[in-house]
Scaffold this motif. Structure first.
Motif, PDB file in Angstrom:
ATOM      1  N   TYR B 246       0.945  -1.382   0.148  1.00  0.00           N
ATOM      2  CA  TYR B 246       0.064   0.044   0.020  1.00  0.00           C
ATOM      3  C   TYR B 246       0.792   1.114   0.031  1.00  0.00           C
ATOM      4  O   TYR B 246       1.152   1.913   1.117  1.00  0.00           O
ATOM      5  CB  TYR B 246      -0.747  -0.076   1.329  1.00  0.00           C
ATOM      6  CG  TYR B 246      -1.690  -1.262   1.363  1.00  0.00           C
ATOM      7  CD1 TYR B 246      -3.007  -1.439   0.522  1.00  0.00           C
ATOM      8  CD2 TYR B 246      -1.231  -2.352   1.984  1.00  0.00           C
ATOM      9  CE1 TYR B 246      -3.772  -2.686   0.482  1.00  0.00           C
ATOM     10  CE2 TYR B 246      -2.074  -3.665   2.044  1.00  0.00           C
ATOM     11  CZ  TYR B 246      -3.372  -3.655   1.214  1.00  0.00           C
ATOM     12  OH  TYR B 246      -4.227  -4.702   1.174  1.00  0.00           O
ATOM     13  N   GLN B 249      -1.345   4.727  -2.556  1.00  0.00           N
ATOM     14  CA  GLN B 249      -2.488   4.735  -1.921  1.00  0.00           C
ATOM     15  C   GLN B 249      -2.397   3.833  -0.494  1.00  0.00           C
ATOM     16  O   GLN B 249      -2.145   2.923  -0.692  1.00  0.00           O
ATOM     17  CB  GLN B 249      -3.625   4.403  -2.679  1.00  0.00           C
ATOM     18  CG  GLN B 249      -3.926   5.100  -3.937  1.00  0.00           C
ATOM     19  CD  GLN B 249      -4.420   6.384  -3.752  1.00  0.00           C
ATOM     20  OE1 GLN B 249      -4.234   7.422  -3.297  1.00  0.00           O
ATOM     21  NE2 GLN B 249      -5.853   6.527  -3.861  1.00  0.00           N
ATOM     22  N   PRO B 250      -2.656   4.560   0.742  1.00  0.00           N
ATOM     23  CA  PRO B 250      -2.708   3.888   1.994  1.00  0.00           C
ATOM     24  C   PRO B 250      -3.717   2.689   2.054  1.00  0.00           C
ATOM     25  O   PRO B 250      -5.045   2.872   1.203  1.00  0.00           O
ATOM     26  CB  PRO B 250      -2.494   4.974   2.843  1.00  0.00           C
ATOM     27  CG  PRO B 250      -3.672   5.955   2.196  1.00  0.00           C
ATOM     28  CD  PRO B 250      -3.296   5.895   0.922  1.00  0.00           C
ATOM     29  N   LEU B 251      -3.608   1.842   2.668  1.00  0.00           N
ATOM     30  CA  LEU B 251      -4.676   0.996   3.367  1.00  0.00           C
ATOM     31  C   LEU B 251      -5.430   1.872   4.522  1.00  0.00           C
ATOM     32  O   LEU B 251      -4.713   2.466   5.485  1.00  0.00           O
ATOM     33  CB  LEU B 251      -4.112  -0.189   3.888  1.00  0.00           C
ATOM     34  CG  LEU B 251      -4.926  -0.978   4.888  1.00  0.00           C
ATOM     35  CD1 LEU B 251      -6.391  -1.407   4.164  1.00  0.00           C
ATOM     36  CD2 LEU B 251      -4.199  -2.533   5.328  1.00  0.00           C
TER      37      LEU B 251
END
Lengths: 279, 279
Positions: B246, B249-251
């Protein structure tokens, strides 16, 4: 059947299915009988008949299948935690296809549907035949897996599925080349119309799965621009879970929902998660 | 020490600490030695010395503590899955206090800081002495739990903590009544100034925890209005996790991060999660 299986104990072997085939189902039935643990990235065994499903999950602690929905995103693990704590889940809505997420956010920007699909194919975002994604069947399988996890005893054919192309453009009627060359262009106006109509209401179109009560469907929905699903851009997945604890505001899980890395990571985390069953 | 413990096996007993006390730490040391599993909603044992911490997690499979961070939100479970899959987490940023989340989104709307804190207290959103929330200490404990989960060997005093009131208004200097009656009003202008400055940059203020490299801090940050943290309203918690999988774009995990129901649900899910260790 060996002694461990006779005693109902786990053998300390895990059978990991990372295929995309229905042909593993018979083998899975056997390994379950043998007392093996099962880890799946393959959606097919979980979306077969209820009989196959019941067999597969007959020892609920011995099966993990995180990577069947949203790749490595902790969707199944989180739902299982809610369910095991007795928190009743009454609604799930999510965007579970990176491909369709990308397509819907690109047409929102005014690009023609046919162009967006071709670019997605060239970027490797779609299956070799993009209709495999556009049919909604892959999302429907994910929806079925979630619905069954919630205890719904339904089959794939009870899910309402909206396809993004008409039957007369299906694989039986024309080749991929014909579809991309001439078929899909005739869909552009219709998609553009829908995007515009939604936009007039301050909404956007998203291809989502909805599970609520006895309802389980996948297709295009008009959603507020200013909602987790409406804000979604590109190929991220997002899942909103409404339960007794997450009532007004949902529990939201969001992130990359496809890709080799994250799918493999989900499988590996699943294998490690069952380690306590290994004698 | 009994035979099970001598063999290094789990006894099939779980010790559940839902207190908010440091006094359980000695008892926890003992139950770990006895081979018991440990489930915590109590942050104090995990934020004590490294020695206490090492003891507590000496059998990593026997401890669960989901409800120490974000109540029942699947934060710890998800992080553990990432870590066990070998996906290196390089950055965590989150809003982990429902109280401070509420306060920051209300002052963003132009309400005076002092008024917002009083309303929050009347709504039962704060501790009896709101300074317990405003000091940032509770968020710092959560940050420390996350940082130690990532392998950082640090203590509470290595965390940079921004308090929302000055030392001279601390519990040693004035009573709750004095603080709410006259002290806090003098902070209104300063907070309003910061809100305005951020707004001129298109940003909003959020009280966040950041863990990145050797950095671990909690305090107010200016963040883009149009980010998961910037969009946060009310008392929801949100955590963004950046890892190899990730990356861009993050989790993201978001939802109610406080409340008796969800805290209890987290504890119960933890207990059920260790069932395979019970002979």
């Amino acid at each position: 059947m060996d002694i461990a299986a006779l005693l109902g104990k786990a053998t300390g072997l895990a059978f990991v299915d990372c295929s995309a085939s229905s042909e593993t189902i018979r083998m899975l039935n056997q390994v379950v009988d043998m007392g093996c643990c099962v880890v799946l990235a393959n959606k097919k065994p979980l979306t077969s008949t209820m009989e196959d499903y019941d067999k597969l999950v007959s020892y609920p602690r011995r099966i993990r299948h995180e990577s069947t929905v949203g790749a490595g995103l902790p969707v199944i693990a989180s739902l299982n935690r809610l369910l095991s704590s007795g928190d009743p889940v009454h609604r799930i809505i999510g965007s579970l296809s990176g491909t369709l997420g990308y397509v819907m956010s690109e047409v929102e920007d005014g690009k023609p549907f046919s162009e967006v699909v071709k670019v997605a194919k060239n970027l490797g975002f779609t299956e070799p035949d993009p209709r495999d994604d556009l049919s909604g069947m892959d999302v429907a399988r994910k929806a079925l897996i979630l619905a069954r996890l919630l205890g719904r005893r339904i089959n794939l054919d009870s899910i309402k599925i909206e396809s993004l192309y008409p039957d007369e453009m299906g694989p039986d009627a024309m080749s991929v080349e014909e579809f991309l060359g001439s078929g899909i262009v005739s869909l552009d106006n219709d998609v553009q119309e829908r995007v515009k109509r939604a936009s007039l209401n301050g909404n956007v179109l998203r291809y989502v799965c909805v599970i609520e009560g006895s309802r389980c469907e996948v297709g295009i929905q008009e959603l507020p621009k200013d909602s987790p699903l409406g804000r979604l851009r590109g190929s991220d997945n997002v899942l909103e879970i409404y339960s007794r604890c997450y009532n007004k505001q949902p529990l939201v899980i969001q992130g990359a929902g496809a890709g080799n890395d994250t799918t493999a990571a989900g499988v590996l985390a699943d294998i490690l998660d069952i380690q306590d069953l290994f004698p």
